[in-house]
Write a protein that holds these residues in place. Sequence first.
Motif, short mmCIF file in Angstrom:
data_model
loop_
_atom_site.label_atom_id
_atom_site.label_comp_id
_atom_site.label_asym_id
_atom_site.label_seq_id
_atom_site.Cartn_x
_atom_site.Cartn_y
_atom_site.Cartn_z
N PRO A 153 0.77 -1.40 -0.08
CA PRO A 153 -0.13 0.08 -0.10
C PRO A 153 0.91 0.98 0.18
O PRO A 153 2.28 1.21 0.15
CB PRO A 153 -0.67 -0.18 1.26
N GLU A 154 0.16 2.27 -0.03
CA GLU A 154 0.66 3.48 0.02
C GLU A 154 1.12 3.63 1.86
O GLU A 154 0.40 3.13 2.36
CB GLU A 154 0.09 4.75 -0.13
N LEU A 155 2.13 4.33 1.92
CA LEU A 155 2.45 4.77 3.51
C LEU A 155 3.00 6.03 3.71
O LEU A 155 3.93 6.62 2.96
CB LEU A 155 3.49 3.61 3.77
N ASP A 156 2.57 6.94 4.67
CA ASP A 156 3.15 7.94 4.99
C ASP A 156 4.38 7.60 6.33
O ASP A 156 4.07 6.74 6.93
CB ASP A 156 2.05 8.88 5.77
N PHE A 157 5.34 8.55 6.08
CA PHE A 157 6.60 8.00 7.10
C PHE A 157 6.82 9.36 7.95
O PHE A 157 7.12 10.64 7.25
CB PHE A 157 7.62 7.89 6.16
N ASN A 158 6.41 9.50 9.05
CA ASN A 158 6.43 10.67 9.96
C ASN A 158 7.56 10.54 11.02
O ASN A 158 8.11 9.43 11.52
CB ASN A 158 5.08 10.70 10.49
N SER A 159 7.92 11.66 11.46
CA SER A 159 8.97 11.66 12.80
C SER A 159 8.64 12.83 13.84
O SER A 159 8.13 14.01 13.10
CB SER A 159 10.34 11.76 12.17
N VAL A 181 5.51 5.85 -0.85
CA VAL A 181 5.84 6.86 0.39
C VAL A 181 5.51 8.23 0.11
O VAL A 181 6.20 8.97 -0.49
CB VAL A 181 7.43 6.50 1.06
N ARG A 182 4.30 8.77 0.70
CA ARG A 182 4.09 10.13 0.79
C ARG A 182 3.07 10.40 1.96
O ARG A 182 2.32 9.33 2.39
CB ARG A 182 3.36 10.32 -0.62
N ALA A 183 2.79 11.74 2.04
CA ALA A 183 2.02 12.14 2.87
C ALA A 183 0.66 12.17 2.42
O ALA A 183 0.40 12.34 1.05
CB ALA A 183 2.42 13.73 3.45
N PRO A 184 -0.33 11.82 3.32
CA PRO A 184 -1.72 12.07 2.96
C PRO A 184 -2.12 13.40 2.37
O PRO A 184 -1.53 14.52 3.03
CB PRO A 184 -2.61 11.93 4.08
N GLN A 185 -2.85 13.67 1.53
CA GLN A 185 -3.08 15.10 0.89
C GLN A 185 -4.58 15.67 1.65
O GLN A 185 -5.67 14.98 1.31
CB GLN A 185 -3.50 15.09 -0.40
N LEU A 210 14.51 15.00 8.15
CA LEU A 210 13.43 15.61 7.22
C LEU A 210 13.70 15.14 5.52
O LEU A 210 13.06 15.02 4.91
CB LEU A 210 13.59 16.98 7.17
N ALA A 211 14.92 14.84 5.43
CA ALA A 211 15.45 14.12 4.16
C ALA A 211 14.81 12.87 3.58
O ALA A 211 14.77 12.38 2.49
CB ALA A 211 16.87 14.20 3.81
N GLN A 212 14.10 12.09 4.81
CA GLN A 212 13.80 10.76 4.56
C GLN A 212 12.37 10.72 4.67
O GLN A 212 11.59 9.65 4.19
CB GLN A 212 14.63 9.95 5.53
N ILE A 213 11.68 11.55 5.41
CA ILE A 213 10.33 11.60 5.96
C ILE A 213 9.39 12.07 4.92
O ILE A 213 9.84 12.92 4.23
CB ILE A 213 10.03 11.80 7.41
N THR A 214 7.85 11.77 5.24
CA THR A 214 6.89 12.72 4.41
C THR A 214 6.13 13.67 5.10
O THR A 214 5.65 14.85 4.78
CB THR A 214 6.28 11.84 3.42
N SER A 215 6.04 13.54 6.51
CA SER A 215 5.42 14.18 7.63
C SER A 215 6.35 14.45 8.89
O SER A 215 6.81 13.56 9.35
CB SER A 215 3.98 13.72 7.83
N ALA A 216 6.05 15.76 9.33
CA ALA A 216 6.86 16.20 10.60
C ALA A 216 5.96 16.29 11.58
O ALA A 216 4.87 17.21 11.26
CB ALA A 216 7.87 17.34 10.22
N VAL A 270 8.09 18.48 3.33
CA VAL A 270 7.61 17.75 4.20
C VAL A 270 6.26 18.29 4.72
O VAL A 270 6.15 19.52 5.31
CB VAL A 270 8.42 17.39 5.14
N ALA A 271 5.11 17.37 4.86
CA ALA A 271 3.77 17.89 5.38
C ALA A 271 4.25 18.13 7.11
O ALA A 271 4.75 17.38 7.68
CB ALA A 271 2.89 16.92 5.36
N VAL A 272 3.53 19.26 7.44
CA VAL A 272 3.61 19.91 8.75
C VAL A 272 2.31 19.54 9.90
O VAL A 272 1.13 19.68 9.33
CB VAL A 272 3.76 21.26 8.89
#
Length: 254
Positions: free
Chosen positions: A2-8, A248-252, A26-32, A58-60
Amino acid sequence: MPELDFNSDLGEGFGAYRMGDDDAVLAQITSANIACGFHAGDPRIMRHTVAAALKNAVAVGAHPSFPDLQGFGRRNMTLSADEAYACVLYQVGALQAFVTAQGGRLQHVKPHGALYNQAAADPVLARAICEAVRDLDPQLYLYGLANSELTHAAQALGLAVRHEVFADRTYQADGTLTPRSQAGAMITDADQAVAQVLGMLREGHVVAVDGSTVPVQADTLCIHGDQPGAAAFAQAIRQALTREGVSVRAPQRA
């Protein structure tokens, strides 16, 4: 896959003190998930971290906590529903101001530490948090422990939910995270973390510390930015996801 968001969880320094290598993560993730001042962070750090996230596309998200700066937000507290609502609204509104001032748009809210873990099991606290999010902006995503009271409360109030799983934490048989006070709560081996993540994606469950399997829904994956070697950990996980063909991407936001 599936799609997956990656956050930290980022921006967790305070004053002259810095924690983690946020720029590398931040260079690796899609949401902070950015600290809002109650467990870590201060106005200048919040502003800087928001700017760095936006620069990296990166989505905030806001990372509100119990008012526990000395305990890094990891000590359990007893707040009334009204107090919890006010604490969350105050923090998320502050972070939203920094995002708006820099031309961005706040994407989500993810509670921190003890607030997160208590809300996963306490429906009253969970609802208070979600009501604060809804009343500020009903289009915000709520990030919460997969299949918990927090995600149930968010769904009941009509919020968009992202069920969260963890790369660097072990699980109990009831689906909660192993308390940090117990041995083995943190996963420090990158290969073990990658295996846990891929297992959750492929099989839809995680293996708990007692060997049982716990069903999970993996919408967003967290790695803690304050752990030693977080940047290398994040890079190893991102590379593994890419090899497996995971998008790997943030939800929109709508």
